[in-house]
Design a protein around this motif. Sequence first.
Motif, PDB file in Angstrom:
ATOM      1  N   ASN A   8      33.682  84.840  53.886  1.00 55.87           N
ATOM      2  CA  ASN A   8      33.670  83.867  52.800  1.00 55.87           C
ATOM      3  C   ASN A   8      33.377  82.439  53.248  1.00 55.87           C
ATOM      4  N   ILE A   9      33.303  82.220  54.562  1.00 53.57           N
ATOM      5  CA  ILE A   9      33.163  80.846  55.044  1.00 53.57           C
ATOM      6  C   ILE A   9      31.789  80.261  54.729  1.00 53.57           C
ATOM      7  N   VAL A  10      30.740  80.981  55.010  1.00 51.68           N
ATOM      8  CA  VAL A  10      29.394  80.459  54.714  1.00 51.68           C
ATOM      9  C   VAL A  10      29.222  80.238  53.210  1.00 51.68           C
ATOM     10  N   PRO A  11      29.612  81.184  52.331  1.00 46.46           N
ATOM     11  CA  PRO A  11      29.535  80.912  50.892  1.00 46.46           C
ATOM     12  C   PRO A  11      30.373  79.706  50.466  1.00 46.46           C
ATOM     13  N   PHE A  12      31.565  79.548  51.064  1.00 44.97           N
ATOM     14  CA  PHE A  12      32.407  78.398  50.742  1.00 44.97           C
ATOM     15  C   PHE A  12      31.695  77.094  51.102  1.00 44.97           C
ATOM     16  N   TYR A  13      31.072  77.072  52.275  1.00 48.88           N
ATOM     17  CA  TYR A  13      30.331  75.874  52.674  1.00 48.88           C
ATOM     18  C   TYR A  13      29.210  75.570  51.686  1.00 48.88           C
ATOM     19  N   LYS A  14      28.463  76.583  51.313  1.00 50.76           N
ATOM     20  CA  LYS A  14      27.337  76.381  50.395  1.00 50.76           C
ATOM     21  C   LYS A  14      27.800  75.897  49.025  1.00 50.76           C
ATOM     22  N   ASN A  15      28.922  76.425  48.560  1.00 50.33           N
ATOM     23  CA  ASN A  15      29.392  76.113  47.214  1.00 50.33           C
ATOM     24  C   ASN A  15      30.104  74.765  47.117  1.00 50.33           C
ATOM     25  N   GLN A  16      30.854  74.393  48.164  1.00 48.23           N
ATOM     26  CA  GLN A  16      31.708  73.212  48.023  1.00 48.23           C
ATOM     27  C   GLN A  16      31.365  72.052  48.949  1.00 48.23           C
ATOM     28  N   ILE A  17      30.606  72.276  50.000  1.00 48.85           N
ATOM     29  CA  ILE A  17      30.399  71.206  50.977  1.00 48.85           C
ATOM     30  C   ILE A  17      28.935  70.809  51.124  1.00 48.85           C
ATOM     31  N   GLN A  18      28.032  71.758  51.119  1.00 50.74           N
ATOM     32  CA  GLN A  18      26.643  71.500  51.471  1.00 50.74           C
ATOM     33  C   GLN A  18      26.027  70.348  50.662  1.00 50.74           C
ATOM     34  N   ASP A  19      26.278  70.302  49.381  1.00 48.20           N
ATOM     35  CA  ASP A  19      25.684  69.263  48.532  1.00 48.20           C
ATOM     36  C   ASP A  19      26.686  68.173  48.146  1.00 48.20           C
ATOM     37  N   ASN A  20      27.819  68.171  48.809  1.00 51.83           N
ATOM     38  CA  ASN A  20      28.858  67.167  48.532  1.00 51.83           C
ATOM     39  C   ASN A  20      28.626  65.946  49.415  1.00 51.83           C
ATOM     40  N   LYS A  21      28.242  64.829  48.802  1.00 52.59           N
ATOM     41  CA  LYS A  21      27.887  63.628  49.561  1.00 52.59           C
ATOM     42  C   LYS A  21      29.099  62.946  50.186  1.00 52.59           C
ATOM     43  N   GLN A  22      30.295  63.304  49.745  1.00 52.57           N
ATOM     44  CA  GLN A  22      31.501  62.653  50.261  1.00 52.57           C
ATOM     45  C   GLN A  22      32.046  63.332  51.521  1.00 52.57           C
ATOM     46  N   VAL A  23      31.599  64.564  51.772  1.00 49.78           N
ATOM     47  CA  VAL A  23      32.234  65.386  52.810  1.00 49.78           C
ATOM     48  C   VAL A  23      31.218  65.863  53.832  1.00 49.78           C
ATOM     49  N   GLU A  24      31.639  65.860  55.095  1.00 48.30           N
ATOM     50  CA  GLU A  24      30.849  66.478  56.169  1.00 48.30           C
ATOM     51  C   GLU A  24      31.705  67.509  56.883  1.00 48.30           C
ATOM     52  N   LEU A  25      31.130  68.663  57.113  1.00 43.52           N
ATOM     53  CA  LEU A  25      31.813  69.701  57.890  1.00 43.52           C
ATOM     54  C   LEU A  25      31.542  69.465  59.367  1.00 43.52           C
ATOM     55  N   LYS A  26      32.627  69.270  60.129  1.00 49.67           N
ATOM     56  CA  LYS A  26      32.492  68.980  61.559  1.00 49.67           C
ATOM     57  C   LYS A  26      33.040  70.088  62.458  1.00 49.67           C
ATOM     58  N   MET A  27      33.956  70.887  61.936  1.00 48.96           N
ATOM     59  CA  MET A  27      34.695  71.780  62.837  1.00 48.96           C
ATOM     60  C   MET A  27      34.944  73.142  62.205  1.00 48.96           C
ATOM     61  N   LEU A  28      34.847  74.163  63.034  1.00 50.10           N
ATOM     62  CA  LEU A  28      35.318  75.500  62.677  1.00 50.10           C
ATOM     63  C   LEU A  28      36.562  75.767  63.514  1.00 50.10           C
TER      64      LEU A  28
END
Length: 481
Positions: free
Chosen positions: A201-221
């Motif tokens: 579910n991690i890749v779908p979660f990133y695509k749905n909630q983070i990828q297009d979110n201008k306020q957030v950057e994913l830095k760490m797994l």
Amino acid sequence: MNTKYIDLIDQSFDFPQPEFELQDKTLQFHGIDLMELVEQYGAPLKFTYLPQISNNIQRAKTWFSDAFKKHDYKGKYNYCYCTKSSHFKHVLEEALRNDIHIETSSAFDLDIVKSLKKAGKITNDTYVLSNGFKREQYILNVAELINSGHKNCIPIIDNYEELDLLSQEINKKFNVGIRIASEEEPKFEFYTSRLGIGYKNIVPFYKNQIQDNKQVELKMLHFFINTGIRDNAYYWNELAKCLKVYTSLKKICPTLDSLNIGGGFPIKNSLAFDFDYAYMVDEIVNQIKTVCDEEGVDTPNIFTEFGSFTVGESGGAIYEVLYQKQQNDREKWNMINSSFITTLPDTWAINKRFIMLPINRWNDSYERVLLGGLTCDSDDYYNSEQHVNAIYLPKYSKDKPLYIGFFNTGAYQETIGGFGGLQHCLIPSPKHILIQRNGNGDLTTEIFAEQQKSEDLLNILGYGSTEKVEAQTKFEKINYN
């Protein structure tokens, strides 16, 4: 005949060991004369040898530095201390002397962070990784820290709602990590950790909630194994699955640049302990680099979260054997002047194993015994189940006091035992001593906490500090020393 306790140890283990040796027939721990400590402060007694915290941090840094050089690893290593292992100020300050970072688990942890920042012990460059299930107060405290300019505070997302909750309170761009819900060992009662988000579910979660979110950057797994880092098929299999997720995510998320291999190193729990730390670090680094090279992605910065490994081997507890009870033709119970349930709760809760050795009388003959605590609870004992092997100690003698020590007890025991609060059967918490070395390398000691008094417990129970109740007077006359 070899019938002395020292003979038994010599025949069973390699002795002396780096932290244990005998001088004048008494046990030394990291050069600390433990009988001298007992004579000065009495027993029961807890102590923390602060230099061991720095020693272990530097050992780990060396292992990772050597592995990075060997494998030409491109990336940085960041050592994090898990505050939940021991929140005490003296522990955090000693650890932070070594240019490390910290991992928090709850809302109040971040109040400690604010205190450390105010004292200049950490800065905005210090990574603060906020783990755990987050709700209102924890979310607010994380947001306050980030809003104040702490750029390296990284909340680790544990569930699908947390990102929205954080976004509502944080007024600037911020970084996050995602925790993997690892699969537990087959012996566990549940299959998947309650913490984090499932592998698939991690890749779908990133695509749905983070990828297009201008306020957030994913830095760490964040990858965490409940049983810690071990050289077994289970650990290597879970690491391989983690790396598969990391490389898949990295290919679509260019900001992802860090892998947190949470889950601590084991600490020494017997004189026969044998764990090749350097090999494990070398192989972990090798596995990460190999998989990343095969998948054509950059190797990540590596974070570790060592709690017990950082602080566990700094702690110890000393008790006096008060009396011996011969309960049948086979079992001899040596009764200590404190309680295992209250002072070493993990021995009772999870059969945690600690190193146990007598402090004195190593040249006396020995016998097999069981150890019992002062409470009227049948579970207040320490025996071969916790100790790996049968327990042997110098023979009990009413006229020759016997002191025993439990070592590497520095992680979790105070917080689980409820330091400073009520104790089972109102057995008081023992005196706690801090041991340090000055600039000349000489040992120095100070009292961190006195043994609890009856009025401390009566106040908590609501009897009041001014009441001169008869029970209080009787309680203070009990000789716990």
